[in-house]
Design a protein around this motif. Structure first.
Motif, short mmCIF file in Angstrom:
data_model
loop_
_atom_site.label_atom_id
_atom_site.label_comp_id
_atom_site.label_asym_id
_atom_site.label_seq_id
_atom_site.Cartn_x
_atom_site.Cartn_y
_atom_site.Cartn_z
N ARG A 179 -12.69 -77.08 -35.30
CA ARG A 179 -12.98 -75.80 -35.97
C ARG A 179 -12.00 -75.57 -37.12
N ARG A 183 -12.72 -75.38 -41.11
CA ARG A 183 -12.36 -74.15 -41.81
C ARG A 183 -11.44 -74.45 -43.00
N TYR A 453 -9.88 -65.75 -43.52
CA TYR A 453 -10.80 -65.19 -42.54
C TYR A 453 -11.47 -63.91 -43.02
#
Length: 496
Positions: A179, A183, A453
């Motif tokens: 992940r 990202r 984010y």
């Protein structure tokens, strides 16, 4: 598989599409020419940046002194700059952290500027207009960043950036590693296949095909060269023993075997390996903000925030007028939040919410259990009933509502970069260690959480991002976050 299908499949992986289905358990397609293509593209991006910077300086200089040909030495100096960058590993910077890449970019640009000055001095060319040509290099630095960022986006879109890695382990640790790799795709660490720890029915882990069990990793043949393997087994006695065995055996097939160590709770860019006899230890140096570093950070804040605030004043005024026209009440909103060492500070924003916003929120959450869960997890709502329609959403998406906080930066309540400024009761949801870390530095107008984010996160990710920033502070990390913020704001990525 056709070439078109190959590009589409790899595009899914690069952009994190959860619906990607690789079908048979085969590794993702990969081109052996990707590294060469990415290197040439980044050289082209830097060349375009240099031409743009030279054009800007030439136009400004012509407006002041009239038409004068460019100094002859500028052209070989430009080639020297590209050579310095190649020697620094910037073509391409695979596996290099973004702050470190920015540091290398600055160092190579500063070296070219010094060489430029030496040439001017050595050839007795220290005339006013030729000295003005030295301004090319500080102008070039940010332009090169944005050109390279755009080039990386294009390369990732067409899956031509990075090198293939395999992941050994599909448990919680392996999934988290994949992940994070996806990202942070600009690092160029691209997962193309995973090997599972046990037999199960999953065909992929976070979108990456699971091709075989771990027992088959030694004999599995890829249709292209794979030189990097990451072992991401769980931190159990059996997992540690298996990791040691795999690290020894896999090194015969894969030149680069990387072992995930148990430092997830203390991620630090300054970790260095040290050997004591037959033991390998990790040295962790935390870059706490010393008085000298705080002065540097403060100078950086003022050097950027003062001119930006002057430029942004008309934008703030126009936004405030727009809010007054469409919604009754004041144009600006103030709130007491937690600052350095837990001291209360008052921050200012352009109002983007309707009057009696909290009352409307309470009614909405009471009537929508799913929204209640979303708000408890993230402290945000994708469909927030409090936001003024159209103009409020636009101001929030483009972060224009945050511009008045530049005054807080100038006053010293905030820094340009730091942990997200939060309400006291929100900070209480962090762990004791997370609260302690974020209180050591001023909260920021932007930060690590916002650029990676933004609103696509929860409270645990906020704490992790803020703790990472404090534990890894450097001027380069601040500069990278500032430059990345411009890119994020212009694209509106992750905002709602």
């Amino acid at each position: 598989m056709t070439e078109t299908a190959t590009l589409e499949d790899r595009s899914y992986i690069a952009h994190g599409n959860a619906e990607y289905d690789p079908g048979a358990r085969t590794p993702l397609p990969w081109r052996s020419s990707s590294r060469l293509a990415s290197a040439l593209t980044l050289v082209l991006a830097d060349s375009i940046a240099w031409i743009a910077a030279a054009a800007i300086i030439y136009i400004i200089r012509t407006m002041i002194w009239g038409h004068i040909p460019l100094y002859w030495a500028v052209y070989p100096l430009g080639l020297s700059w590209l050579f310095f960058r190649a020697a620094s590993g910037l073509y391409p910077p695979i596996g290099t952290s973004q702050p470190e890449e920015l540091r290398r970019s600055f160092r190579t640009t500063a070296t070219a500027a010094v060489l430029h000055l030496v040439v001017l001095t050595g050839t007795d060319e220290l005339t006013a207009w030729r000295i003005a040509g030295l301004a090319l290099w500080p102008v070039l630095f940010p332009i090169a960043y944005f050109c390279r960022s755009f080039a990386k986006v294009l390369l990732l879109k067409h899956n031509l950036f990075g090198v293939p890695h395999i992941i050994i382990g599909t448990g919680p640790t392996g999934r988290q590693v994949v992940r994070e790799m996806r990202r942070n795709a600009e690092l160029g660490i691209i997962p193309v296949a995973a090997f599972e720890t046990s037999t199960h029915h999953d065909s992929k882990v976070e979108g990456v095909p699971i091709v075989e069990s771990i027992d088959a990793v030694h004999d599995f043949d890829f249709p292209y060269p794979v030189r990097h393997a990451i072992i991401a087994l769980e931190n159990t006695p059996r997992g540690r023993q298996r990791t040691s065995e795999l690290a020894a055996s896999l090194s015969k097939k894969y030149p680069y075997v990387q072992v995930l160590t148990n430092v997830a709770d203390m991620p630090n860019l300054l970790i260095r390996p040290r050997a004591i006899g037959s033991f390998l230890i990790l040295e962790i140096r935390r870059p706490s903000l010393l008085p000298r570093q705080r002065v540097i950070k403060r100078i950086l804040d003022l050097a950027i925030s003062v001119p930006v605030f002057l430029v942004a004043t008309p934008i703030i005024a126009a936004a405030a007028i727009g809010v007054k026209i469409v919604s009754p009440g004041p144009a600006f909103f103030s709130q007491v939040r937690e600052g350095t060492n837990g001291k209360p500070i008052r921050i200012w924003k352009i109002r983007t919410m309707v009057p009696n916003a909290e009352g409307r929120l309470a009614e909405y959450l009471a009537a929508n259990p799913a929204a209640q869960l979303e708000y408890e997890r993230t402290l945000k709502l994708r469909s927030d009933p409090r936001v003024i329609p159209k103009i409020g959403r636009f101001l929030r998406r483009m972060s224009i509502d945050e511009l008045p906080q530049l005054l807080n930066v100038i006053r010293g309540d905030l820094s340009l970069v730091g942990p997200r400024v939060m309400l006291s009761h929100e900070v209480q949801r962090f762990s004791d260690r997370g609260q302690q870390l974020r209180r050591e530095v001023p909260p920021g107008l932007t930060g690590f959480w916002q650029i990676l984010y933004r609103n696509n996160s929860d409270i645990q990710i906020w704490e992790s991002a803020d703790s990472y920033y404090v534990s890894n502070w450097s001027v380069w990390l601040d500069l990278w976050i500032i430059l990345r913020t411009v890119r994020v704001v212009l694209t509106g990525a992750g905002a709602f």
